[in-house]
Design a protein around this motif. Structure first.
Motif, PDB file in Angstrom:
ATOM      1  N   ASP A   1      -5.028 -29.385  -6.192  1.00  6.76           N
ATOM      2  CA  ASP A   1      -4.581 -30.776  -6.179  1.00  6.76           C
ATOM      3  C   ASP A   1      -3.554 -31.077  -5.090  1.00  6.76           C
ATOM      4  N   ASP A   2      -3.120 -30.094  -4.333  1.00 10.96           N
ATOM      5  CA  ASP A   2      -2.008 -30.285  -3.398  1.00 10.96           C
ATOM      6  C   ASP A   2      -2.480 -30.966  -2.124  1.00 10.96           C
TER       7      ASP A   2
ATOM      8  N   THR B   1      -2.377 -34.862   0.229  1.00 11.86           N
ATOM      9  CA  THR B   1      -1.759 -36.168   0.463  1.00 11.86           C
ATOM     10  C   THR B   1      -2.641 -36.970   1.414  1.00 11.86           C
TER      11      THR B   1
ATOM     12  N   PRO C   1       0.700 -38.773  -2.440  1.00 14.00           N
ATOM     13  CA  PRO C   1      -0.061 -37.721  -3.142  1.00 14.00           C
ATOM     14  C   PRO C   1      -1.462 -38.188  -3.491  1.00 14.00           C
TER      15      PRO C   1
ATOM     16  N   ASP D   1      -4.587 -37.345  -6.031  1.00 14.11           N
ATOM     17  CA  ASP D   1      -4.940 -36.639  -7.253  1.00 14.11           C
ATOM     18  C   ASP D   1      -6.451 -36.444  -7.288  1.00 14.11           C
TER      19      ASP D   1
ATOM     20  N   SER E   1     -14.529 -35.514  -8.223  1.00 11.33           N
ATOM     21  CA  SER E   1     -13.184 -35.498  -7.640  1.00 11.33           C
ATOM     22  C   SER E   1     -12.749 -36.821  -7.025  1.00 11.33           C
TER      23      SER E   1
END
Length: 475
Positions: free
Chosen positions: A117-118, A120, A125, A127, A304
């Motif tokens: 999930d990391d 940007t 950010p 998700d 996703s």
């Protein structure tokens, strides 16, 4: 359908037909229909009328030529008939003349997906959604409409919504030529033509960002000729049946698709396949391409909602073309499959033309020794069938397959910065029987350039890990 059927509930009829599959098959391998009767007290099945027996209907035996039902149920515009090869549903209802028939089919793909999930985007950010979903939930009916006409109607209920996948009519009198009219796949790409029930990975390759965007399903007419080792088809298509912008009173676009395949070797456990395809699509007056925004992208998973490469909407498209090559082979439990394709996009208003490329190469190994099944008249692979169905009491564990794929695409050219990525995928597939499969995929993003997404350090999202677990049944 005979009046006797209407006296019983649908579940009773389905259960009855399951009980009579062996009886029907034993009646012979010709196409003569067989009347069946049920004793109302004992619930036994008889082939002759008698006291206390209710006529269920007329059932037709399966023949060696009836190996094409799965292709119809999988949405192919190729050979279409209502019947079964090993692993298909053998349920079929016919009228008394035997000229009208219908057979049910369907699939359910339930899966869980997870990814890192990391990420940007523009400093904010991102998700990437992980979790469960019903990827596909389809039901279809296929059959005969007289001597030379066959049909398929299929709808997808995934996402608690109803969508048309395939609705078409096939005319077969001009053997070996058949004409298909209706909502169907374009005659493009081995991977795109293959059913989602049959591919070795939970999702198609990065090449799909180009083929699916331009040449998935649409309403049109397709002509196909085929033999045991070859297929040739060409089609003219309008736009898809997806919701469109008719309120803008804009004419729809159109597309062309053509594909040629030949198997230099086509034996059980030994295949060498060559193929080539080409297509063209012009957008609607509104600028939409096959009822979609003209953008090339692909999400990391269906769940996703995150794409590592994305051209964004491309304005002023005049025409898009595609050309591709295919190679596939089977040697016992080993298989190889690959494609390379190039998309050209010409634009109006003096804007420069664009070129995008993509390819994949995948290899499979069936640990239990079975071979992937290939059908030369469609130029594609079919679902692997285990030699022994899963049965711990008998010491059988189905079929197990390991597959490895490397794929890449480049969606950057001139003033369009869509990005470039390469990926490696590892799959473990468990074929429990002819109908049920469990799939586990691991995807590793190897290299990304010019991505709209960034890692938390501001760099490219290389090294992303993605996992998918699916349980599938199809009949």
């Amino acid at each position: 359908m005979s009046s006797g059927i209407t006296r019983w509930s649908i579940p009773m009829v389905v259960a009855t037909m399951l009980m009579t599959v062996g009886t029907v098959a034993a009646a012979g391998s010709d196409n003569r229909a067989l009347d069946l009767y049920m004793d109302t007290e004992t619930k036994q099945i008889f082939a002759e009328p008698g006291p206390g027996r209710v006529r269920l209907g007329r059932f037709r035996p399966m023949t060696d030529e009836d190996d094409r039902a799965r292709d119809v149920a999988d949405g192919q515009s190729g050979e279409a008939t209502v019947a079964a090869e090993p692993g298909d549903s053998a349920l079929e209802l016919t009228d008394e003349s035997g000229e009208f028939s219908m057979a049910p089919g369907g699939r359910l793909h339930a899966q869980y997906s997870y990814q890192d999930d990391d990420l940007t985007r523009n400093g904010q950010p991102v998700d990437a959604a992980s979790g469960t979903e019903i990827r596909r939930a389809r039901f279809n009916m296929s059959g005969d409409l007289g001597e030379d006409f066959e049909y398929l109607t299929e709808f997808d209920f995934a996402g608690n919504d109803i969508a048309i996948t395939d609705v078409f009519l096939v005319y077969t009198a001009f053997d070996p030529l058949e004409i298909t009219v209706g909502h169907q796949k374009h005659a493009i790409s081995m991977e795109l033509q293959e059913s989602s029930n049959d591919i070795m990975f939970t999702e198609r390759s990065l090449l799909n960002a180009m083929t699916d965007t331009l040449f998935d399903r649409a309403i049109g007419i397709n002509a196909k000729g085929s033999g045991r080792d070859w297929s040739a088809q060409i089609g003219l298509y309008g736009d898809s049946a997806a919701p469109n912008d008719r309120d803008q009173e804009a004419d729809e676009g159109y597309g062309l698709g053509s594909r040629l395949t030949y198997a230099l070797v086509n034996d059980t456990g030994r295949v060498l396949h060559l193929g080539a395809y080409a297509g063209l699509r012009e957008p609607a007056d509104s600028g939409r391409v096959n009822n979609e925004s003209p953008a090339f992208n692909i999400d990391t998973t269906n769940h996703s909602n995150v794409a590592l490469t994305d051209t964004g909407p491309i304005d002023a498209i005049d025409r898009a073309t595609i050309a591709g090559l295919e190679l596939a082979a089977v040697a016992g439990p080993w298989s190889l499959q690959g494609e390379y394709a190039r998309v050209g996009v010409s634009r109006e208003n003096g804007l420069p033309s664009l070129d995008f490329i993509g390819y994949y190469l995948q290899m499979g190994w069936v640990l239990t020794g079975e071979s992937r099944r290939y059908k030369g008249s469609d130029g594609e692979f079919k679902r692997l069938q285990p030699r022994h169905a899963f049965s711990p009491d008998d010491g059988y564990w189905g079929a197990w397959e390991v597959a490895l794929r490397f794929d890449q695409h480049d969606l950057t050219d001139r003033d369009v910065i869509g990005g470039e990525q390469s990926r490696a995928s590892l799959a473990l597939n468990w074929y429990m029987n002819d109908y049920v499969r469990v799939m586990l995929d691991y995807n590793r993003i190897l290299d990304v350039e010019d991505s709209p997404q960034r890692d938390t350090g501001g760099g490219q999202p290389d090294g992303l890990n993605i996992y998918t677990l699916r349980t599938q049944f199809a009949f």
